[in-house]
Design a protein around this motif. Sequence first.
Motif, mmCIF file in Angstrom:
data_model
loop_
_atom_site.group_PDB
_atom_site.id
_atom_site.type_symbol
_atom_site.label_atom_id
_atom_site.label_comp_id
_atom_site.label_asym_id
_atom_site.label_seq_id
_atom_site.Cartn_x
_atom_site.Cartn_y
_atom_site.Cartn_z
ATOM 1 N N PRO A 32 77.007 39.970 84.700
ATOM 2 C CA PRO A 32 76.079 38.807 83.716
ATOM 3 C C PRO A 32 75.909 39.492 83.049
ATOM 4 C CG PRO A 32 76.047 39.457 86.740
ATOM 5 C CD PRO A 32 77.291 40.414 85.848
ATOM 6 N N GLU A 33 74.707 38.064 81.993
ATOM 7 C CA GLU A 33 74.321 38.016 80.889
ATOM 8 C C GLU A 33 73.026 39.469 81.314
ATOM 9 O OE1 GLU A 33 74.744 36.444 78.070
ATOM 10 O OE2 GLU A 33 72.766 37.323 76.772
ATOM 11 N N GLY A 34 72.684 40.059 80.459
ATOM 12 C CA GLY A 34 71.316 41.031 80.164
ATOM 13 C C GLY A 34 72.189 42.003 81.420
ATOM 14 N N LEU A 35 73.106 42.472 81.767
ATOM 15 C CA LEU A 35 74.039 43.404 82.803
ATOM 16 C C LEU A 35 74.498 44.016 81.970
ATOM 17 C CD1 LEU A 35 73.846 42.931 86.286
ATOM 18 C CD2 LEU A 35 71.573 43.887 84.954
ATOM 19 N N ILE A 36 74.478 45.055 82.072
ATOM 20 C CA ILE A 36 75.821 46.601 80.965
ATOM 21 C C ILE A 36 76.742 47.093 82.205
ATOM 22 C CG2 ILE A 36 74.933 45.950 78.772
ATOM 23 C CD1 ILE A 36 73.500 48.333 78.813
ATOM 24 N N ALA A 37 77.400 48.115 81.423
ATOM 25 C CA ALA A 37 78.053 49.522 82.158
ATOM 26 C C ALA A 37 77.463 50.182 83.058
ATOM 27 C CB ALA A 37 78.445 49.658 80.980
ATOM 28 N N PRO A 38 76.108 50.703 82.124
ATOM 29 C CA PRO A 38 75.456 51.468 82.657
ATOM 30 C C PRO A 38 74.801 50.678 84.478
ATOM 31 C CG PRO A 38 75.094 52.181 81.000
ATOM 32 C CD PRO A 38 75.676 50.931 81.240
ATOM 33 N N HIS A 39 74.214 49.293 84.575
ATOM 34 C CA HIS A 39 73.565 49.093 85.724
ATOM 35 C C HIS A 39 74.888 48.564 86.291
ATOM 36 C CE1 HIS A 39 71.336 46.873 81.859
ATOM 37 N NE2 HIS A 39 70.153 48.125 83.276
ATOM 38 N N PHE A 40 76.140 48.520 86.445
ATOM 39 C CA PHE A 40 76.906 48.207 86.905
ATOM 40 C C PHE A 40 77.411 49.548 87.409
ATOM 41 C CE2 PHE A 40 81.791 48.823 88.034
ATOM 42 C CZ PHE A 40 81.624 47.892 89.433
ATOM 43 N N GLY A 41 77.573 50.635 86.818
ATOM 44 C CA GLY A 41 77.702 51.556 87.183
ATOM 45 C C GLY A 41 77.078 52.771 88.587
ATOM 46 N N VAL A 42 75.216 51.765 88.706
ATOM 47 C CA VAL A 42 74.344 52.535 89.591
ATOM 48 C C VAL A 42 74.857 51.901 90.590
ATOM 49 C CG1 VAL A 42 72.286 52.174 90.518
ATOM 50 C CG2 VAL A 42 73.763 52.766 87.828
ATOM 51 N N LEU A 43 75.115 50.953 90.509
ATOM 52 C CA LEU A 43 75.286 49.762 92.016
ATOM 53 C C LEU A 43 76.961 49.728 92.439
ATOM 54 C CD1 LEU A 43 74.806 46.003 90.548
ATOM 55 C CD2 LEU A 43 73.368 47.343 91.268
ATOM 56 N N ASN A 44 77.920 50.790 91.879
ATOM 57 C CA ASN A 44 78.767 50.608 92.618
ATOM 58 C C ASN A 44 78.752 52.223 92.592
ATOM 59 O OD1 ASN A 44 82.120 50.817 92.302
ATOM 60 N ND2 ASN A 44 82.406 52.057 91.195
ATOM 61 N N HIS A 45 78.195 52.987 92.496
ATOM 62 C CA HIS A 45 77.475 53.974 92.743
ATOM 63 C C HIS A 45 77.299 54.271 94.169
ATOM 64 C CE1 HIS A 45 76.804 58.524 92.128
ATOM 65 N NE2 HIS A 45 75.446 58.226 92.600
ATOM 66 N N LEU A 46 76.034 53.646 94.288
ATOM 67 C CA LEU A 46 74.826 53.354 95.640
ATOM 68 C C LEU A 46 76.925 53.045 97.002
ATOM 69 C CD1 LEU A 46 71.991 51.659 93.883
ATOM 70 C CD2 LEU A 46 72.158 54.197 95.432
ATOM 71 N N VAL A 47 77.241 51.625 96.601
ATOM 72 C CA VAL A 47 78.009 51.106 97.540
ATOM 73 C C VAL A 47 78.669 52.444 97.378
ATOM 74 C CG1 VAL A 47 79.905 49.764 97.832
ATOM 75 C CG2 VAL A 47 78.225 49.100 96.710
ATOM 76 N N ARG A 48 79.486 52.891 96.978
ATOM 77 C CA ARG A 48 80.071 54.395 97.412
ATOM 78 C C ARG A 48 79.615 54.990 97.672
ATOM 79 N NH1 ARG A 48 84.233 56.978 93.627
ATOM 80 N NH2 ARG A 48 82.043 56.821 92.226
ATOM 81 N N LEU A 49 79.121 55.891 97.805
ATOM 82 C CA LEU A 49 77.913 56.862 97.694
ATOM 83 C C LEU A 49 77.347 56.559 99.033
ATOM 84 C CD1 LEU A 49 78.255 59.193 94.805
ATOM 85 C CD2 LEU A 49 80.513 59.186 96.834
ATOM 86 N N GLY A 50 76.839 55.170 99.443
ATOM 87 C CA GLY A 50 75.028 55.227 99.740
ATOM 88 C C GLY A 50 74.427 55.160 98.877
ATOM 89 N N ASP A 51 73.113 54.279 99.775
ATOM 90 C CA ASP A 51 71.975 54.591 99.641
ATOM 91 C C ASP A 51 70.928 55.744 99.956
ATOM 92 O OD1 ASP A 51 72.074 51.468 98.584
ATOM 93 O OD2 ASP A 51 71.311 51.639 101.001
ATOM 94 N N GLY A 52 70.115 56.193 99.408
ATOM 95 C CA GLY A 52 68.946 56.690 100.362
ATOM 96 C C GLY A 52 69.256 57.908 99.337
ATOM 97 N N ARG A 53 69.710 57.946 97.633
ATOM 98 C CA ARG A 53 69.310 59.068 97.225
ATOM 99 C C ARG A 53 68.229 58.756 95.960
ATOM 100 N NH1 ARG A 53 74.447 60.793 96.911
ATOM 101 N NH2 ARG A 53 75.087 59.585 98.654
ATOM 102 N N THR A 54 67.706 59.451 95.231
ATOM 103 C CA THR A 54 66.947 59.760 94.190
ATOM 104 C C THR A 54 66.666 59.582 92.823
ATOM 105 O OG1 THR A 54 66.698 62.269 93.070
ATOM 106 C CG2 THR A 54 65.382 61.499 96.123
#
Lengths: 150, 150
Positions: A32-54
């Motif tokens: 979506p407009e305004g999101l770039i690769a690092p934003h996606f990377g973080v979302l992907n990271h959270l889905v793959r490895l789970g919530d609860g990270r700092t």
Amino acid sequence: MKPEDFGPIFAFFNEIGIIEQLSRTQLEAHLPEGLIAPHFGVLNHLVRLGDGRTPLQIAKAFQVPKTSMSHTLAVLQKRGLIDMATNPEDARSKIIAITQAGRDVREAAIVSLIPDFQRVLGQFDPENFKAALPFLIKLRETMDKARDAP
Amino acid sequence: MKPEDFGPIFAFFNEIGIIEQLSRTQLEAHLPEGLIAPHFGVLNHLVRLGDGRTPLQIAKAFQVPKTSMSHTLAVLQKRGLIDMATNPEDARSKIIAITQAGRDVREAAIVSLIPDFQRVLGQFDPENFKAALPFLIKLRETMDKARDAP
DNA sequence: TAATATTAGTTCGATATCGTATTATTGAAG
DNA sequence: CTTCAATAATACGATATCGAACTAATATTA
């Protein structure tokens, strides 16, 4: 290592750099407009490895300075794609969790990316990617360790 | 391509991204204050492929927008590392040439990088890099072609 | 050849990156 | 317990990236 070994090594990292650039551009075309690769990377990271990270843990996982991650997370939060809560175990730090909206954005990006992947990569045998992975993983791990070693 | 093929492919690009990040950081640690990887990349490009290229050609080689390259070249020129002359064949365009100072900066970076490479990559057989190259090159070429195709 | 379209490069504005400094909190040492 | 050191996160400033708009020059076409 002999001097003549460096040619292929430089070439290797050169290719890595260009492929990264091309794949990043392709990914961003599906965000979506305004999101770039690092934003996606973080979302992907959270889905793959789970919530609860700092934030610091996430910054380390991506090998970026924590100030960069701070900004990336601020954007995600402002758009409602993650939640940030104070860590009950340590009030200095925060706990990041992906929201349903965040999951939806990630999922939509992946779904819309797949036809592109098919089109561009369809000619390759998926075994090529599988075969390349072990060396890449080993190399990444080695460079990662060397990073904070003296 | 089957759905289960995408896992390794996503993983592959994920590793590419992290390795790119790590190698870029390492390179930049050996560049003079104020220069970053793209600056080095251009100097290296000019040494390897020769002078006489236009900004647009260089931007295409690196797969970056011409506006980004415009800025990169402006920094290199301001620091005396390249010369920019009007193209006598087409006054809209410019011809880029590396200066001796530019060659020196590139050379110094490479020389100071080599011990680091030794330290980090010494445990790898250089054949691993050579072996990985053909697939990376093919992949880069394929993605590159797909980029401006419909 | 005049009008129009295309092309090369730069400018501009919005956002990103990242190093340094700052704030708040926790942990360690006296 | 108090002070000092270490840590997590953010604020700030300088530079980078990149899309859109702009300028100048060249190519096309009527």
